[in-house]
Scaffold this motif. Structure first.
Motif, PDB file in Angstrom:
ATOM      1  N   THR A 132       0.841  -1.187   0.000  1.00 53.41           N
ATOM      2  CA  THR A 132       0.000   0.000   0.000  1.00 53.41           C
ATOM      3  C   THR A 132       0.879   1.241   0.000  1.00 53.41           C
ATOM      4  N   VAL A 133       0.264   2.364  -0.383  1.00 56.47           N
ATOM      5  CA  VAL A 133       1.000   3.611  -0.484  1.00 56.47           C
ATOM      6  C   VAL A 133       0.265   4.673   0.304  1.00 56.47           C
ATOM      7  N   SER A 134       0.977   5.400   1.131  1.00 60.16           N
ATOM      8  CA  SER A 134       0.401   6.515   1.877  1.00 60.16           C
ATOM      9  C   SER A 134       0.397   7.747   0.988  1.00 60.16           C
ATOM     10  N   ILE A 135      -0.773   8.417   0.882  1.00 59.69           N
ATOM     11  CA  ILE A 135      -0.914   9.560  -0.011  1.00 59.69           C
ATOM     12  C   ILE A 135      -1.374  10.764   0.791  1.00 59.69           C
ATOM     13  N   ASN A 136      -0.691  11.864   0.642  1.00 58.48           N
ATOM     14  CA  ASN A 136      -1.084  13.130   1.240  1.00 58.48           C
ATOM     15  C   ASN A 136      -1.364  14.115   0.123  1.00 58.48           C
ATOM     16  N   LEU A 137      -2.600  14.623   0.064  1.00 55.63           N
ATOM     17  CA  LEU A 137      -2.986  15.578  -0.964  1.00 55.63           C
ATOM     18  C   LEU A 137      -3.373  16.888  -0.312  1.00 55.63           C
ATOM     19  N   ASN A 176      -7.097  17.034 -16.203  1.00 55.79           N
ATOM     20  CA  ASN A 176      -8.417  16.428 -16.039  1.00 55.79           C
ATOM     21  C   ASN A 176      -8.354  15.458 -14.865  1.00 55.79           C
ATOM     22  N   SER A 177      -9.032  15.795 -13.798  1.00 57.99           N
ATOM     23  CA  SER A 177      -8.909  14.968 -12.591  1.00 57.99           C
ATOM     24  C   SER A 177      -9.464  13.567 -12.786  1.00 57.99           C
ATOM     25  N   CYS A 178     -10.411  13.389 -13.710  1.00 59.54           N
ATOM     26  CA  CYS A 178     -10.986  12.055 -13.898  1.00 59.54           C
ATOM     27  C   CYS A 178      -9.994  11.083 -14.520  1.00 59.54           C
ATOM     28  N   LEU A 179      -8.923  11.609 -15.112  1.00 58.93           N
ATOM     29  CA  LEU A 179      -7.911  10.743 -15.724  1.00 58.93           C
ATOM     30  C   LEU A 179      -6.672  10.595 -14.847  1.00 58.93           C
ATOM     31  N   SER A 180      -6.730  11.083 -13.630  1.00 57.64           N
ATOM     32  CA  SER A 180      -5.573  11.046 -12.741  1.00 57.64           C
ATOM     33  C   SER A 180      -5.859  10.172 -11.533  1.00 57.64           C
ATOM     34  N   PHE A 181      -4.961   9.265 -11.250  1.00 57.64           N
ATOM     35  CA  PHE A 181      -5.043   8.481 -10.033  1.00 57.64           C
ATOM     36  C   PHE A 181      -4.447   9.287  -8.883  1.00 57.64           C
ATOM     37  N   ALA A 182      -5.030   9.153  -7.729  1.00 57.20           N
ATOM     38  CA  ALA A 182      -4.533   9.893  -6.571  1.00 57.20           C
ATOM     39  C   ALA A 182      -3.076   9.564  -6.279  1.00 57.20           C
ATOM     40  N   VAL A 183      -2.694   8.310  -6.504  1.00 59.54           N
ATOM     41  CA  VAL A 183      -1.326   7.890  -6.197  1.00 59.54           C
ATOM     42  C   VAL A 183      -0.307   8.608  -7.086  1.00 59.54           C
ATOM     43  N   MET A 184      -0.773   9.181  -8.210  1.00 64.62           N
ATOM     44  CA  MET A 184       0.127   9.888  -9.114  1.00 64.62           C
ATOM     45  C   MET A 184       0.491  11.281  -8.595  1.00 64.62           C
ATOM     46  N   HIS A 185      -0.252  11.772  -7.601  1.00 60.84           N
ATOM     47  CA  HIS A 185      -0.064  13.161  -7.173  1.00 60.84           C
ATOM     48  C   HIS A 185       0.255  13.259  -5.690  1.00 60.84           C
ATOM     49  N   ARG A 186       1.057  12.371  -5.238  1.00 58.74           N
ATOM     50  CA  ARG A 186       1.461  12.393  -3.843  1.00 58.74           C
ATOM     51  C   ARG A 186       2.242  13.664  -3.537  1.00 58.74           C
TER      52      ARG A 186
END
Length: 216
Positions: A88-93, A121-131
């Motif tokens: 798993t990956v910890s994500i802070n946005l 476009n946020s619908c094409l971005s995974f949250a894990v890509m923007h840590r």
């Protein structure tokens, strides 16, 4: 015809020899009593059987109305880097607000946000890509009591129409101000081709963008 004498080995004894079988003397009367009383105790009428069967079915189907409710579990503490399990990956946005949902296929641009100053476009971005990325939505551009110049221009030129695509249009228009886009209306159309307005207010949107570009 002559009768054969009875065979002593085949003839059942009429009584239990208590001297030869001392344990049988105590067991035999109880077993005999059980056999004689069994028909009386096992006799069940059809009506009684159906009544007991129906009551058992209702009891099994009924919800546990009186069952004690388990106490609500305390919320789990936020996961830390050391507590993250393997895989798993910890994500802070850092998000100032919520993004608008559109087509979910990257075709309308209604969900446009800024990631580190660039439109995405946020619908094409995974949250894990923007840590640890800096994410800005339409709420971060301006508020009703302190509008961004682009928001004010959209209101002045009636560039919002039904309002569904407005947040994405404004987010793209603000990003265009910082991009290397030509000065003509055609250049703006090309730069914002991914933002669809079903109301057809493109001319008003371009007028709003051009006004802000000329004043900036």
């Amino acid at each position: 015809m002559a009768k054969h004498p009875p065979d002593p080995e085949l003839e059942a004894p009429s009584a239990v020899d208590s001297e030869s079988y001392p344990d049988s003397a105590a067991v035999a009367p109880a077993a005999e009593a059980q056999r004689t009383e069994a028909p009386a105790t096992n006799r069940v009428s059809r009506r009684s059987f159906l009544s007991h069967l129906g009551a058992a079915g209702l009891a099994a189907a009924a919800p546990p109305m009186l069952a004690p409710t388990p106490a609500a579990a305390a919320p789990a503490p936020p996961a830390t880097e050391d507590a993250i399990s393997e895989g798993t990956v910890s994500i802070n946005l850092n998000v100032n607000g919520q993004s608008k949902k559109g087509c979910d296929h990257g075709q309308c641009g209604a969900c446009t946000v800024h990631v580190n100053g660039r439109r995405v476009n946020s619908c094409l971005s995974f949250a894990v890509m923007h840590r640890n990325d800096e994410i800005t939505t339409i709420e971060g551009i301006g508020q009703p009591d302190h509008l961004h110049p682009m928001q004010a221009a959209f209101i002045e030129h009636d560039g919002y129409q039904c309002g569904y695509c407005t947040s994405g249009q404004i987010m793209s228009a603000v990003a265009v101000l910082k991009e290397n886009v030509g000065p003509t209306d055609a250049d703006i159309k090309q730069a914002m081709y991914g933002n669809i307005c079903r109301c057809g207010a493109y001319s008003n949107i371009i007028a709003a963008v051009q006004q802000v570009r000329q004043k900036s």
